[in-house]
Write a protein that holds these residues in place. Structure first.
Motif, PDB file in Angstrom:
ATOM      1  N   SER A 114      35.438  55.143   2.854  1.00 31.56           N
ATOM      2  CA  SER A 114      36.607  54.915   1.935  1.00 31.56           C
ATOM      3  C   SER A 114      36.903  53.380   2.386  1.00 31.56           C
ATOM      4  CB  SER A 114      37.673  55.138   3.057  1.00 31.56           C
ATOM      5  OG  SER A 114      37.462  54.987   4.551  1.00 31.56           O
ATOM      6  N   GLY A 115      35.986  52.725   2.804  1.00 35.09           N
ATOM      7  CA  GLY A 115      36.184  51.035   2.887  1.00 35.09           C
ATOM      8  C   GLY A 115      37.173  50.862   3.818  1.00 35.09           C
ATOM      9  N   SER A 116      37.961  51.603   4.487  1.00 39.59           N
ATOM     10  CA  SER A 116      38.968  51.313   5.483  1.00 39.59           C
ATOM     11  C   SER A 116      38.693  52.266   6.665  1.00 39.59           C
ATOM     12  CB  SER A 116      40.373  51.389   4.911  1.00 39.59           C
ATOM     13  OG  SER A 116      41.247  52.417   5.614  1.00 39.59           O
ATOM     14  N   LEU A 117      38.643  51.505   7.966  1.00 41.32           N
ATOM     15  CA  LEU A 117      38.596  52.289   9.340  1.00 41.32           C
ATOM     16  C   LEU A 117      39.826  53.407   9.258  1.00 41.32           C
ATOM     17  CD1 LEU A 117      37.235  52.686  12.041  1.00 41.32           C
ATOM     18  CD2 LEU A 117      38.793  50.916  12.861  1.00 41.32           C
ATOM     19  N   GLU A 118      41.113  53.084   9.121  1.00 43.89           N
ATOM     20  CA  GLU A 118      42.134  53.946   8.962  1.00 43.89           C
ATOM     21  C   GLU A 118      41.748  55.128   8.340  1.00 43.89           C
ATOM     22  OE1 GLU A 118      42.258  50.732   8.729  1.00 43.89           O
ATOM     23  OE2 GLU A 118      43.721  49.983  10.440  1.00 43.89           O
ATOM     24  N   ARG A 119      41.201  55.108   6.930  1.00 46.40           N
ATOM     25  CA  ARG A 119      41.022  56.341   6.336  1.00 46.40           C
ATOM     26  C   ARG A 119      39.840  56.965   6.989  1.00 46.40           C
ATOM     27  NH1 ARG A 119      42.033  53.418   1.512  1.00 46.40           N
ATOM     28  NH2 ARG A 119      40.346  54.384   0.281  1.00 46.40           N
ATOM     29  N   TYR A 120      38.911  56.306   7.316  1.00 48.43           N
ATOM     30  CA  TYR A 120      37.675  56.879   7.915  1.00 48.43           C
ATOM     31  C   TYR A 120      38.213  57.762   8.981  1.00 48.43           C
ATOM     32  CZ  TYR A 120      33.177  56.656  10.482  1.00 48.43           C
ATOM     33  OH  TYR A 120      32.114  56.709  11.455  1.00 48.43           O
ATOM     34  N   LEU A 121      39.165  57.310  10.198  1.00 48.54           N
ATOM     35  CA  LEU A 121      39.560  57.895  11.099  1.00 48.54           C
ATOM     36  C   LEU A 121      40.265  59.267  10.805  1.00 48.54           C
ATOM     37  CD1 LEU A 121      40.586  54.943  13.568  1.00 48.54           C
ATOM     38  CD2 LEU A 121      38.359  56.299  13.427  1.00 48.54           C
ATOM     39  N   GLU A 122      40.815  59.244   9.439  1.00 54.43           N
ATOM     40  CA  GLU A 122      41.729  60.570   9.228  1.00 54.43           C
ATOM     41  C   GLU A 122      40.943  61.665   9.279  1.00 54.43           C
ATOM     42  OE1 GLU A 122      43.684  59.683   5.348  1.00 54.43           O
ATOM     43  OE2 GLU A 122      44.697  58.007   6.466  1.00 54.43           O
ATOM     44  N   THR A 123      39.401  61.647   8.785  1.00 60.98           N
ATOM     45  CA  THR A 123      38.805  62.933   8.854  1.00 60.98           C
ATOM     46  C   THR A 123      38.537  63.548  10.101  1.00 60.98           C
ATOM     47  OG1 THR A 123      36.431  61.396   9.336  1.00 60.98           O
ATOM     48  CG2 THR A 123      37.292  61.666   7.126  1.00 60.98           C
ATOM     49  N   PHE A 124      38.796  62.847  11.294  1.00 61.24           N
ATOM     50  CA  PHE A 124      38.595  63.582  12.418  1.00 61.24           C
ATOM     51  C   PHE A 124      39.618  64.716  12.813  1.00 61.24           C
ATOM     52  CE2 PHE A 124      35.313  60.781  14.982  1.00 61.24           C
ATOM     53  CZ  PHE A 124      35.211  59.964  13.904  1.00 61.24           C
ATOM     54  N   ALA A 125      40.468  64.622  11.959  1.00 58.49           N
ATOM     55  CA  ALA A 125      41.705  65.819  12.279  1.00 58.49           C
ATOM     56  C   ALA A 125      40.972  66.951  12.302  1.00 58.49           C
ATOM     57  CB  ALA A 125      42.598  65.601  11.105  1.00 58.49           C
ATOM     58  N   HIS A 126      39.963  67.293  11.630  1.00 58.85           N
ATOM     59  CA  HIS A 126      39.113  68.530  11.282  1.00 58.85           C
ATOM     60  C   HIS A 126      38.160  68.891  12.171  1.00 58.85           C
ATOM     61  CE1 HIS A 126      40.808  69.261   7.492  1.00 58.85           C
ATOM     62  NE2 HIS A 126      40.536  68.206   7.045  1.00 58.85           N
ATOM     63  N   THR A 127      37.555  67.674  12.917  1.00 59.71           N
ATOM     64  CA  THR A 127      36.793  68.055  14.165  1.00 59.71           C
ATOM     65  C   THR A 127      37.600  68.292  15.488  1.00 59.71           C
ATOM     66  OG1 THR A 127      36.405  65.734  14.436  1.00 59.71           O
ATOM     67  CG2 THR A 127      35.054  66.689  13.050  1.00 59.71           C
ATOM     68  N   VAL A 128      38.694  67.475  15.662  1.00 55.75           N
ATOM     69  CA  VAL A 128      39.484  67.270  16.723  1.00 55.75           C
ATOM     70  C   VAL A 128      40.116  68.750  16.880  1.00 55.75           C
ATOM     71  CG1 VAL A 128      41.270  66.507  17.829  1.00 55.75           C
ATOM     72  CG2 VAL A 128      39.618  65.004  16.973  1.00 55.75           C
ATOM     73  N   ALA A 129      40.608  69.540  15.695  1.00 53.85           N
ATOM     74  CA  ALA A 129      41.112  70.674  15.638  1.00 53.85           C
ATOM     75  C   ALA A 129      40.429  71.825  16.330  1.00 53.85           C
ATOM     76  CB  ALA A 129      41.515  70.912  14.255  1.00 53.85           C
ATOM     77  N   VAL A 130      39.170  71.858  16.100  1.00 53.70           N
ATOM     78  CA  VAL A 130      38.155  72.809  16.448  1.00 53.70           C
ATOM     79  C   VAL A 130      37.791  72.584  18.097  1.00 53.70           C
ATOM     80  CG1 VAL A 130      37.589  73.518  14.277  1.00 53.70           C
ATOM     81  CG2 VAL A 130      36.068  72.102  15.558  1.00 53.70           C
ATOM     82  N   MET A 131      38.217  71.639  18.499  1.00 54.76           N
ATOM     83  CA  MET A 131      37.796  71.263  19.836  1.00 54.76           C
ATOM     84  C   MET A 131      39.052  71.347  20.880  1.00 54.76           C
ATOM     85  SD  MET A 131      35.404  67.790  18.833  1.00 54.76           S
ATOM     86  CE  MET A 131      34.890  67.617  20.387  1.00 54.76           C
ATOM     87  N   GLN A 132      39.499  72.322  21.061  1.00 58.06           N
ATOM     88  CA  GLN A 132      40.910  72.441  21.643  1.00 58.06           C
ATOM     89  C   GLN A 132      40.844  73.529  22.907  1.00 58.06           C
ATOM     90  OE1 GLN A 132      43.215  70.286  21.670  1.00 58.06           O
ATOM     91  NE2 GLN A 132      42.664  69.141  19.832  1.00 58.06           N
ATOM     92  N   THR A 133      39.445  74.296  22.960  1.00 59.01           N
ATOM     93  CA  THR A 133      39.564  75.312  23.924  1.00 59.01           C
ATOM     94  C   THR A 133      38.109  74.926  24.866  1.00 59.01           C
ATOM     95  OG1 THR A 133      37.811  76.431  22.335  1.00 59.01           O
ATOM     96  CG2 THR A 133      40.496  76.891  22.374  1.00 59.01           C
ATOM     97  N   VAL A 134      38.026  75.572  25.941  1.00 59.51           N
ATOM     98  CA  VAL A 134      36.976  75.345  26.889  1.00 59.51           C
ATOM     99  C   VAL A 134      35.562  75.800  25.845  1.00 59.51           C
ATOM    100  CG1 VAL A 134      35.653  76.259  28.793  1.00 59.51           C
ATOM    101  CG2 VAL A 134      38.158  75.516  28.737  1.00 59.51           C
ATOM    102  N   ASP A 135      35.516  77.066  25.199  1.00 58.12           N
ATOM    103  CA  ASP A 135      34.631  77.631  24.633  1.00 58.12           C
ATOM    104  C   ASP A 135      34.216  76.590  23.583  1.00 58.12           C
ATOM    105  OD1 ASP A 135      34.375  79.417  26.103  1.00 58.12           O
ATOM    106  OD2 ASP A 135      35.311  80.930  25.029  1.00 58.12           O
ATOM    107  N   GLY A 136      35.193  75.975  22.656  1.00 52.26           N
ATOM    108  CA  GLY A 136      34.848  75.179  21.380  1.00 52.26           C
ATOM    109  C   GLY A 136      34.281  73.832  22.091  1.00 52.26           C
ATOM    110  N   LEU A 137      34.920  73.215  23.136  1.00 50.75           N
ATOM    111  CA  LEU A 137      34.232  71.929  23.385  1.00 50.75           C
ATOM    112  C   LEU A 137      32.909  72.074  24.152  1.00 50.75           C
ATOM    113  CD1 LEU A 137      37.679  70.830  25.227  1.00 50.75           C
ATOM    114  CD2 LEU A 137      36.429  69.232  23.715  1.00 50.75           C
ATOM    115  N   ARG A 138      32.878  73.181  24.736  1.00 49.69           N
ATOM    116  CA  ARG A 138      31.540  73.528  25.490  1.00 49.69           C
ATOM    117  C   ARG A 138      30.420  73.731  24.513  1.00 49.69           C
ATOM    118  NH1 ARG A 138      30.998  77.296  30.407  1.00 49.69           N
ATOM    119  NH2 ARG A 138      28.867  77.744  30.459  1.00 49.69           N
ATOM    120  N   ARG A 139      30.612  74.306  23.425  1.00 47.59           N
ATOM    121  CA  ARG A 139      29.476  74.537  22.395  1.00 47.59           C
ATOM    122  C   ARG A 139      29.302  73.256  21.683  1.00 47.59           C
ATOM    123  NH1 ARG A 139      30.101  78.758  17.171  1.00 47.59           N
ATOM    124  NH2 ARG A 139      28.348  77.683  16.065  1.00 47.59           N
TER     125      ARG A 139
END
Ligand SMILES: O=c1[nH]cnc2c1ncn2[C@@H]1O[C@H](CO)[C@@H](O)[C@H]1O
Ligand SMILES: [Zn+2]
Length: 358
Positions: free
Chosen positions: A59-84
């Protein structure tokens, strides 16, 4: 690329200091975990989703680059998800020939489903232990240390610093702050850094990526950072020319051997560097700064340690001597104890490159 093949780079031992756990998921894993919790994704085919992350991060901007993390962080909310995710991270790094990695993530971003900070750290540690053991069974050695990150726009750094120290004998080797840099100077978190120093603990600070010299200066001279996350803008304090002239801050960073965790592809995506060929890593290596090569976010950059090194070989005509130099720089700068660093250098890295060096 002349002389050095990609497969050989994969086989060469590599050390990685700057890699985000939530920036390195396998697209197929995101799809599976997202389906299970009903989280909508921009694509549901793994190859397509992988391309989406790289495009969106371009994107040319760090702020917009960081928006993509919403999708990875969303699936890392449980013990099983984090562990995997942690187990697969260890396996993927090992398969890429990484023998030492410090992987970071921000525990405060993984509390949405009710986990405690300690449960989050334990789940990730369990995944790293599993992945490391599975890699060893397949004949691949990897040692992983965890860095706990506090988000610089938030106000939990003291709590996260204490969490890191609490887990120091269970895999956590350091602390970091990350997130949008402009407007959030490192001195906002001075209490946390002073606490860590009193605890004889190690920390790095994302500085000199989207914001320049004042951020680097604060990170080192106010906060006492052991290393700089990126630190690439230190070149703003160097006057180029046949004999480049270092300003006082650049001279200090070089004289003190302060490690720079440089991340070439990520910098091109966020606009911190115009291209790989014009990336300051070439100059910083020529001037013998303590430069290291890193991935930052393998998913968002569609990259790996081997790919970052291959890009540098191509752009700067590096050979095995330079790749070994970057690797030993990284290993010297690791947050694990000195004797363990030395053992990896002498027993793993040097013998590995001895087979490749002409
Ligand atoms: O290059 C970067 N600069 C600043 N922050 C970053 C970068 N890459 C990732 N994160 C941030 O660090 C968090 C914890 O891993 C990620 O969720 C992301 O917001
Ligand atoms: Zn980073």
């Amino acid at each position: 690329m002349v002389g050095i093949g990609y497969e050989e780079i994969v086989q060469a031992p590599k050390a990685l200091l700057h890699d985000h756990l939530d920036g390195g998921l396998r697209p197929a894993t995101i799809i599976e975990l997202a389906e299970a919790i009903g989280h909508p994704l921009p694509a549901t085919d793994p190859a397509e989703l992988g391309r989406w992350f790289v495009d969106a991060a371009n994107s040319g901007s760090l702020e917009r680059y960081l928006e993509t993390f919403a999708h990875t962080v969303a699936v890392m909310q449980t013990v099983d998800g984090l562990r995997r995710v942690a187990r697969e991270c260890a396996l993927d790094l090992a398969a890429d020939g990484v023998v030492y990695a410090e992987v970071r993530f921000a525990p405060e971003q993984h509390l949405e489903q009710g986990l405690t900070l300690d449960e989050v750290v334990d789940a990730v540690q369990a995944g790293f232990v599993e992945g490391t053991a599975q890699a060893a069974e397949a004949g691949r050695f990897i040692r992983i240390g965890t860095l706990l990150t506090a988000m610089r726009h938030a106000a939990r750094s003291q709590e996260i610093a204490e969490l890191a120290v609490r887990h120091r004998d269970r895999g956590v080797v350091g602390f970091d702050i990350a997130g949008a840099e402009a407007g959030f100077p490192p001195t906002r978190h001075l209490d946390a850094f002073e606490y860590l120093q009193r605890e004889n603990f190690h920390f790095t600070i994302h500085a000199g990526e989207a914001f320049g010299l004042p951020s680097i200066w604060q990170a080192i001279q106010w906060c006492g950072a052991d290393r700089l996350g990126h630190g690439v803008r230190i070149v703003d304090d160097i006057t180029p020319g046949e004999r480049p002239v270092l300003g006082r801050l650049a001279a200090y960073v070089r004289d003190k051997r302060i490690p720079l965790e440089l991340c070439p592809s990520s910098n091109v995506q966020t606009g911190a560097a115009p291209s790989i060929a014009e990336h300051p890593i070439g100059l910083l290596r020529d001037l013998r700064f303590r430069a290291t090569v890193n991935t930052d976010n393998r998913l968002m950059s569609g990259t790996s340690m081997s790919r970052e090194m291959a890009l540098l070989v191509e752009a700067f005509d590096y050979g095995w001597a330079e790749l070994q130099w970057f690797t030993i720089n990284a290993m010297k700068s690791a947050f694990i104890p000195f004797d363990e660093r030395l053992a990896i250098i002498n027993d793993v890295i040097k013998p590995g490159y001895a087979k490749l060096l002409p």
